[in-house]
Motif scaffolding. Structure first.
Motif, short mmCIF file in Angstrom:
data_model
loop_
_atom_site.label_atom_id
_atom_site.label_comp_id
_atom_site.label_asym_id
_atom_site.label_seq_id
_atom_site.Cartn_x
_atom_site.Cartn_y
_atom_site.Cartn_z
N LEU A 758 -10.77 -43.62 -34.21
CA LEU A 758 -11.37 -43.03 -33.01
C LEU A 758 -11.87 -41.61 -33.27
O LEU A 758 -12.28 -40.92 -32.33
CB LEU A 758 -10.33 -43.01 -31.89
N TYR A 759 -11.83 -41.18 -34.50
CA TYR A 759 -12.08 -39.77 -34.81
C TYR A 759 -13.44 -39.30 -34.29
O TYR A 759 -13.54 -38.30 -33.57
CB TYR A 759 -11.98 -39.55 -36.32
N ASP A 760 -14.52 -40.00 -34.65
CA ASP A 760 -15.86 -39.57 -34.22
C ASP A 760 -16.00 -39.66 -32.71
O ASP A 760 -16.60 -38.76 -32.08
CB ASP A 760 -16.93 -40.44 -34.89
N ALA A 761 -15.46 -40.72 -32.12
CA ALA A 761 -15.55 -40.86 -30.67
C ALA A 761 -14.80 -39.74 -29.95
O ALA A 761 -15.26 -39.21 -28.93
CB ALA A 761 -14.99 -42.22 -30.25
N GLN A 762 -13.65 -39.35 -30.49
CA GLN A 762 -12.89 -38.24 -29.90
C GLN A 762 -13.67 -36.93 -29.98
O GLN A 762 -13.72 -36.17 -29.00
CB GLN A 762 -11.56 -38.10 -30.63
N ASN A 763 -14.29 -36.67 -31.12
CA ASN A 763 -15.08 -35.44 -31.26
C ASN A 763 -16.22 -35.41 -30.26
O ASN A 763 -16.51 -34.37 -29.64
CB ASN A 763 -15.65 -35.34 -32.68
N LEU A 764 -16.88 -36.54 -30.09
CA LEU A 764 -18.02 -36.61 -29.18
C LEU A 764 -17.56 -36.51 -27.72
O LEU A 764 -18.26 -35.93 -26.89
CB LEU A 764 -18.82 -37.88 -29.43
N TYR A 765 -16.41 -37.08 -27.41
CA TYR A 765 -15.86 -36.95 -26.06
C TYR A 765 -15.57 -35.48 -25.77
O TYR A 765 -15.90 -34.96 -24.69
CB TYR A 765 -14.58 -37.77 -25.95
N HIS A 766 -14.96 -34.80 -26.73
CA HIS A 766 -14.67 -33.37 -26.59
C HIS A 766 -15.96 -32.58 -26.38
O HIS A 766 -16.04 -31.68 -25.52
CB HIS A 766 -13.93 -32.90 -27.84
N GLU A 767 -17.00 -32.90 -27.17
CA GLU A 767 -18.29 -32.22 -27.05
C GLU A 767 -18.93 -32.51 -25.70
O GLU A 767 -19.53 -31.62 -25.08
CB GLU A 767 -19.20 -32.66 -28.19
N MET A 768 -18.80 -33.76 -25.23
CA MET A 768 -19.35 -34.14 -23.92
C MET A 768 -18.74 -33.29 -22.81
O MET A 768 -19.45 -32.75 -21.95
CB MET A 768 -19.09 -35.62 -23.66
N LEU A 769 -17.41 -33.16 -22.82
CA LEU A 769 -16.76 -32.35 -21.79
C LEU A 769 -17.17 -30.89 -21.89
O LEU A 769 -17.38 -30.22 -20.86
CB LEU A 769 -15.24 -32.47 -21.92
N ARG A 770 -17.29 -30.39 -23.11
CA ARG A 770 -17.69 -28.99 -23.28
C ARG A 770 -19.11 -28.74 -22.79
O ARG A 770 -19.40 -27.74 -22.13
CB ARG A 770 -17.59 -28.62 -24.77
N ARG A 771 -19.99 -29.70 -23.08
CA ARG A 771 -21.40 -29.51 -22.77
C ARG A 771 -21.70 -29.71 -21.28
O ARG A 771 -22.59 -29.08 -20.73
CB ARG A 771 -22.22 -30.50 -23.61
N TRP A 772 -20.94 -30.60 -20.64
CA TRP A 772 -21.27 -30.99 -19.26
C TRP A 772 -20.17 -30.61 -18.27
O TRP A 772 -20.05 -31.21 -17.21
CB TRP A 772 -21.48 -32.51 -19.21
#
Length: 804
Positions: A758-772
């Motif tokens: 889940l590593y890449d998905a977790q990073n992108l989820y974190h980025e999504m929350l940060r960005r939006w």
């Protein structure tokens, strides 16, 4: 008195590109990754850009960019690879320097590096200067600021190297405590012996140079650094932090506790080492006992009040100075029974070649460029940006006059010859145990490329003299004999020339989905092709045409006629001959060329194309793999269809055996495994998979005791999730996509207990929350709850989610 903590990571990979293609080719030893850059990036560089801090339940509490709170250098050759192949990691590293600069009083944590990791004391003055200037220019282009410090390859140092650093504005470098000779307070006094690592590492030192300049030197804590690399200090992040904070008793002045290791310790050499580092940085950051800093900030706060003299020709990884890179000194990676007597001849061969290339470079480049050596120093501008506009501006600045197209090619080729002559001294070529390892082979490839370019200007072949010296470099592998044999077997086979690329174009034209123009490495291939096919399912094919092959590096170009024939399977042959210009091929000419491939036409074939016919084994290694995959794809699809029909015939029997809890015969189970795995992969290629069908197949595999291809399927699930999360980073308000991602993870992890990455998905989820963050806070309740449900499936803690 205040205490400061600084952790320096030296992140570096050597240039691994095939010099004739400028791309990294498949390296089997890095499997399952494509190459060692990709493997170490996954295990270390990306991990440190998004490292996890977990709670007691193993859930994510925080994701940290370690680079923003530590001192680090990344070699230019590694950064260029990351920029092309892992842009998310690359961008995170650049962002970390900007974040760190705000944290550390305007001093970014990134440190420059000599360009391609040469052992500076073994380089001549001219090469030292180019290495420093290229390292500075590369740093400025990427980090958009001047570097304050510069890392020396293997921390190898001599006074001349420090002079070059200081001359070009470098304020400091970092050395091992065992590289200090003596110290004294600034302003005079008796020199105190500091040899044997006895130097006080808690303060910076000024090193005065013969020119009148000076440079600051930091000597890292050798004992703590050793514990990080080899002593288990990364087993516990909190213990790591306390060791740094409590390393030294109060001495009445501000103490700097600092360590330096290979950055690959944090994830590649030590699994989860990045997480230990993240926890350590977080612990120090929250502590009242010490403050995190970086070298530039500390130096600005506390300029040196002691001075130091260095041990000349010393390094951090060789007890004998710099002998590891030119002799059998005993320092190695320790393969039992292996000697390193090959090192001295390899060094002599490279030194000979470097010196032989000086005169033709000065002579020929002097006809085209204002100052050949100054042009070489500035050539980094083109290495970093080869767009036509940049080439035009560079030539306007450095050419002695307006150059013809042919003269431009000659000028750039001469500079490429010098670039290869610098790359062939990359330190890794001598570091390990055996001359046939990939690292010595790589530096020999750069030497081969330099000699090939030199052939155009020198009037004589340098290779025989080079091989004569290499013949005295004994291999530890009896069948390989010596460096000359290694060169013949492992270096030459990597060469790629324009006729080979023309043949590759011709062979590729026989396959479905062929494009008339495309790139292969640093080459553009564009042509005009006529393709003839038979009508049967197992059709043979023939193509003929002309293709222009153009280097995006030097601009050299050539036109070729090709004729390629496919008789089925992997029987592919292509004939190539130079053409003056591009031209169309008529149907009649194509038919005449096709007849040459008939068994009785060998003599006519030789008359038309010479004695060299190209097959799959003559084209670049990665291209071979791609073409083989394409050739096998249709056969695999036909086999899968046959196997699927067989499994359908046994469907009732499999159901009955599952009822009786009897394991099916291995051959039928294998067939079912192929069919079920293929069906799941088909579903995972869909934008929104049919979850009912997914559950049905997974349930049947359990009931019927069919062991699916879990490795391949887990990868497919992770890739599907990565794609969805990238889409959600662009628009997190798509409730259907959010729920689909949640359902997929739940299906595999909770329903069937699969271990997903889940590593890449977790990073992108974190980025999504940060960005939006702002938009999500105002989103409808059902969307917010769906996003939090996805976060829970991705192993984020409630603490993290509530903070979002």
């Amino acid at each position: 008195m205040p205490r400061y903590v600084c952790i320096h990571g030296h992140f570096y990979q050597p240039p691994r590109e095939n010099p004739w293609l400028e791309t990294v080719e498949l390296q089997e030893s890095a499997a399952p990754w494509h190459d060692w850059n990709a493997r170490i990036a996954a295990e270390c560089y990306s991990r440190n850009a998004a490292s996890r801090i977990l709670n007691g339940s193993g859930k994510i509490v925080k994701i940290c960019n370690n680079y923003s709170r530590m001192s680090f250098n990344l070699g230019p050759t590694l950064l260029s690879w990351l920029q092309e192949n892992d842009p998310l990691c690359y961008d995170a590293i650049l962002e970390a320097d900007a974040i760190g600069a705000r944290r550390f009083s305007g001093h970014g944590p990134a440190v420059a590096q000599v360009y391609n990791h040469v052992i500076m004391p073994l380089a001549n003055r001219r090469d030292k200067e180019t290495q420093v200037l290229w390292g500075i220019a590369d740093f400025e282009k990427r980090f958009r600021r001047r570097p304050e410090g510069m890392w020396l390859a293997e921390a190898a140092v001599d006074t001349e190297t420090l002079e070059v650093l200081a001359e070009h504005g470098i304020l400091f470098t970092v050395l091992s405590p065992y590289q200090a000779d003596s110290v004294r307070p600034c302003g005079g006094g008796v020199w105190q012996d500091a040899k044997g690592g006895r130097i006080d590492t808690t303060r910076p030192y000024r090193c005065s140079l013969p020119s009148g300049r000076s440079i600051a030197l930091f000597f890292y804590d050798g004992l703590l650094s050793q514990k990080i690399a080899f002593g288990g200090m990364l087993d516990n992040g909190e213990h790591f932090a306390r060791q740094l904070i409590d390393a030294h008793p109060d001495r009445g002045f501000p103490l700097l506790s600092h360590v330096a290791t290979d950055g690959e310790s944090y994830g590649h050499h030590h699994d989860h080492g990045d997480m230990a580092l993240a926890y350590c940085l977080e612990t120090v950051d929250r502590s009242r006992d010490a403050t995190l800093t970086v070298y530039g900030e500390y130096l600005a706060f506390y300029p040196p009040d002691w001075e130091v003299r260095i041990i000349e020709n010393s390094s951090w990884s060789c007890a004998h100075g710099v002998e590891r890179w030119r002799s059998d000194c005993g320092c190695s990676t320790g393969t039992p029974g292996f000697h390193q007597r090959w090192r001295a001849p390899l060094r002599r061969a490279m030194d000979m070649l470097r010196d032989e290339l000086i005169a033709p470079f000065e002579r020929e480049a002097g006809k085209l460029l204002k100052d050949p050596w100054e042009a070489r120093n500035r050539y980094i501008d083109l290495i970093l940006d080869r767009t036509p506009e940049c080439v035009e501006a560079w030539l306007k600045q450095n050419a002695s006059r307006s150059l013809t197209d042919e003269e431009r090619v000659r000028a750039i080729s001469l500079l490429e010859m010098q670039r290869a002559a610098l790359l062939m001294f990359t330190s890794c070529g001598w570091f390990f145990d055996e001359v046939s390892r990939i690292e010595p082979v790589q530096v020999m490839r750069y030497a081969a490329h330099a000699m090939e370019l030199a052939d155009r200007f020198l009037g004589r072949d340098l290779e025989p003299a080079f091989l004569d010296i290499l013949s005295g470099a004994p291999s530890n592998v009896p069948e390989l004999k010596n460096g000359a044999k290694v060169y013949e077997l492992l270096v030459k086979q990597g060469r790629v020339d324009m006729p080979q690329l023309a043949a590759y174009y011709g062979i590729t034209s026989l396959l479905q989905g062929f494009r008339q123009s495309f790139r292969e490495g640093c080459w553009n291939l564009a042509g005009s092709t006529l393709i003839l096919r038979d009508g049967s399912e197992d059709a043979s094919a023939f193509s003929a045409g002309t293709v222009r092959v153009t280097s995006r590096i030097t601009g050299e170009s050539g036109a070729f006629l090709f004729a390629a024939n496919h008789r089925g399977g992997i029987s592919l042959l292509c004939g190539v001959t130079p053409e003056k210009e591009m031209r169309p091929i008529s149907t009649q000419e194509a038919q005449e060329l096709r007849r040459l491939f008939a068994p009785a036409m060998e003599r006519a074939m030789v008359d038309r194309f010479g004695y060299t016919l190209y097959s799959l084994r003559h084209i670049p290694a990665d291209a071979q793999r791609r073409l083989l995959d394409e050739l096998l794809k249709q056969d695999v699809q036909r086999i899968e269809a046959v196997v699927r029909s067989i499994v359908q015939n046994y469907d009732q029997l499999l159901e009955y055996m599952a009822t009786l809890e009897v394991r099916p015969p291995e051959i039928i189970a294998s067939a079912a495994k192929i069919v079920m795995s293929a069906s799941l992969l088909d579903l995972l290629r869909q934008d929104l998979p049919d979850f009912e069908a997914l559950n049905r197949i997974l349930s049947l595999s359990v009931q019927r005791q069919i062991a699916l291809r879990s490795d391949r399927l887990c990868f497919a699930v992770s890739e599907w999730l990565k794609t969805r999360m990238m889409r959600l980073c662009g628009n997190p308000l798509d409730l259907q996509q959010v729920r689909a991602a949640t359902d997929l993870v739940r299906t595999f992890q909770e329903g069937f207990q699969w271990r997903l990455s889940l590593y890449d998905a977790q990073n992108l989820y974190h980025e999504m929350l940060r960005r939006w963050r702002g938009e999500l806070s105002a989103a409808p309740a059902d969307l917010r709850e769906a996003i939090f449900a996805l976060g829970r499936q991705l192993q984020f803690s409630e603490e993290f989610l509530k903070g979002s």
